[in-house]
Design a protein around this motif. Structure first.
Motif, PDB file in Angstrom:
ATOM      1  N   ALA A 117       0.867  -1.125   0.041  1.00 10.87           N
ATOM      2  CA  ALA A 117       0.043   0.031  -0.062  1.00 10.87           C
ATOM      3  C   ALA A 117       0.984   1.270  -0.024  1.00 10.87           C
ATOM      4  N   HIS A 118       0.304   2.238  -0.768  1.00 14.13           N
ATOM      5  CA  HIS A 118       1.048   3.658  -0.737  1.00 14.13           C
ATOM      6  C   HIS A 118       0.684   4.291   0.837  1.00 14.13           C
ATOM      7  N   ARG A 123      -3.604   4.318  -2.971  1.00 19.75           N
ATOM      8  CA  ARG A 123      -2.958   3.653  -4.059  1.00 19.75           C
ATOM      9  C   ARG A 123      -2.334   2.407  -3.731  1.00 19.75           C
ATOM     10  N   LEU A 124      -2.193   1.411  -4.557  1.00 23.78           N
ATOM     11  CA  LEU A 124      -1.786   0.130  -4.168  1.00 23.78           C
ATOM     12  C   LEU A 124      -0.568  -0.235  -5.480  1.00 23.78           C
ATOM     13  N   TRP A 136      -1.839   1.505  -8.777  1.00 23.43           N
ATOM     14  CA  TRP A 136      -3.199   1.673  -9.192  1.00 23.43           C
ATOM     15  C   TRP A 136      -3.882   2.709  -8.131  1.00 23.43           C
ATOM     16  N   ASP A 137      -4.841   3.259  -8.614  1.00 20.94           N
ATOM     17  CA  ASP A 137      -5.740   4.354  -7.895  1.00 20.94           C
ATOM     18  C   ASP A 137      -6.730   3.366  -7.383  1.00 20.94           C
ATOM     19  N   LEU A 138      -7.071   3.032  -6.122  1.00 18.26           N
ATOM     20  CA  LEU A 138      -7.961   2.229  -5.718  1.00 18.26           C
ATOM     21  C   LEU A 138      -9.557   2.731  -5.912  1.00 18.26           C
ATOM     22  N   GLN A 143      -5.029   2.191 -13.331  1.00 16.29           N
ATOM     23  CA  GLN A 143      -3.560   2.328 -13.294  1.00 16.29           C
ATOM     24  C   GLN A 143      -2.923   3.738 -13.572  1.00 16.29           C
ATOM     25  N   CYS A 144      -2.297   4.358 -12.563  1.00 15.49           N
ATOM     26  CA  CYS A 144      -1.775   5.372 -12.659  1.00 15.49           C
ATOM     27  C   CYS A 144      -0.365   5.586 -12.768  1.00 15.49           C
TER      28      CYS A 144
END
Length: 380
Positions: A117-118, A123-124, A136-138, A143-144
């Protein structure tokens, strides 16, 4: 002597605790037992809140869950029992109140092997078996970010506390530090060498050494990283500067992972005769290391030769706890050593697998094979 509150954690198969993740509230924890079971513990009430069943999410490998604030966590798992572990793994969101699986965290392909986890909780990071890393933006499930980090399956994902950099490691043995804004490589270290062998009709091949990278730990400032690196056991922890990943020094041998104190100093297990001098004290104990000057600043010998199974530091930066046959408290300022909990907490002859102190400093958590002890701590 402080008496612990004990939580027995045993799944139907008798599986042992393989990972323990303290949630941000410091009151609850997620536990993985073997490959089969996910459970939520209430450390204050001393109980198992819920435990997954045979028809629910099966955790994959021993990947610890990634908490996303107080209500959710992401768990890398598969869609059912699979004794051969051949089903593809995917990150799932789990509701922490009920244990209900809320669905896939991201629409990722079935090649995920690591998640992290960010620090923003939104975000992950997803590491794949082909060496790719995706961000990824949860909330949007978009996908970022993403890039090819390695040419082998991802083994470790370690994000700095400020969320600006990511350290990765894969089965190709390399450690790499990435800038998350640009996806550029800021530092690289490969512990591998190679040896030349002649095969067949004089053909020469280069075979990489089988190096091991484990036990990654980041300094609170994000300026230092320690990792166990080597090609044999026991491994030596090495101190790396970030973001360059230039190795600064091989730290004295220790069997317990290095722990960073809140002020950035390193806490190591003091192994007898670590100075390699004939008159060195053979006892074990604690060694406090100054990374900025690459030298020990405090040497606290213990009363015995016993090796620690775990070490934890209190948020006050002064008290330290170690586990062997007993759990002991060390005071780094006065060098005082006291038994905190006696051998009555040793589980089936095994020392604690892990020690943690809750963020408020009120409880010490000792994790054994099938039980978790919550030990109340006095105020400093």
């Amino acid at each position: 002597m402080n008496r612990p509150t004990t939580i027995e954690v045993i799944n139907p198969d008798g599986g042992a605790i393989e990972s323990f993740t303290l949630l941000p509230d410091g009151r609850r924890a997620l536990v993985l037992l073997d490959f089969a079971t996910l459970a939520l513990l209430d450390l204050v009430d001393g109980r198992v809140v819920w435990m997954s069943g045979a028809d629910e999410l099966y955790p994959a490998e021993f990947q610890p869950p990634a908490p996303l604030g107080p209500d959710r966590a992401v768990v890398l798992g598969v869609e059912g029992p699979d004794p051969e572990f051949e089903l593809p793994a995917a990150p799932f969101v789990v509701d922490l109140a009920s244990g209900e699986r809320l669905g896939p965290a991201v629409p990722s392909p079935p090649s995920v092997c690591k998640i992290a986890a960010h620090p923003d909780g939104r975000r992950l990071f997803v590491g794949h078996r082909d060496g790719n890393v995706a961000l990824w933006d949860l909330a949007t499930r978009q996908q970022c970010g993403g890039w090819r980090a390695h040419r082998a399956p991802i083994r470790h994902l370690c994000v700095t506390p400020d969320g600006a950099r990511l350290v990765t490691n894969a089965d190709d043995e390399a450690l790499v530090c990435w800038d998350l804004e640009s996806s550029l490589c800021l530092g690289y270290h490969s512990p591998g060498g190679g040896e030349y062998v002649t095969v067949g009709d004089g053909e020469v091949l280069t075979i990489p050494y089988q190096n091991i990278v484990s036990g990654l730990a980041l300094a609170p400032s994000g300026a230092w990283l320690t990792a166990f690196v080597g090609d044999e056991s026991p491994l030596s922890p090495t101190l790396f500067s970030l973001p360059s990943l230039v190795p600064q020094t091989a730290l004295p041998h220790t069997y317990a992972p290095a722990v960073f104190l809140p002020d950035g100093r390193l806490l190591l297990q003091r192994r007898g005769r670590y100075m390699s001098t004939p008159d060195a004290d053979p006892r074990n104990g604690l060694l406090v290391w100054d990374p900025d000057h690459a030298r020990p600043v405090a040497d606290l010998p213990g009363p015995t030769h016993a090796l620690f199974t775990a070490i934890a530091a209190h948020p006050d930066g002064r008290r330290v706890f170690t586990a062997a046959e007993t759990i002991e408290r060390w005071d780094l300022e006065s060098a005082e050593l006291a038994e905190l909990v006696g051998p009555d907490v040793v589980s089936a002859g095994h020392g604690a697998r892990r020690l943690l102190v809750t963020p408020d400093g009120a409880r010490l958590i000792a994790v054994y094979r099938h039980r978790v002890d919550c030990i109340p701590l006095d105020a400093a």
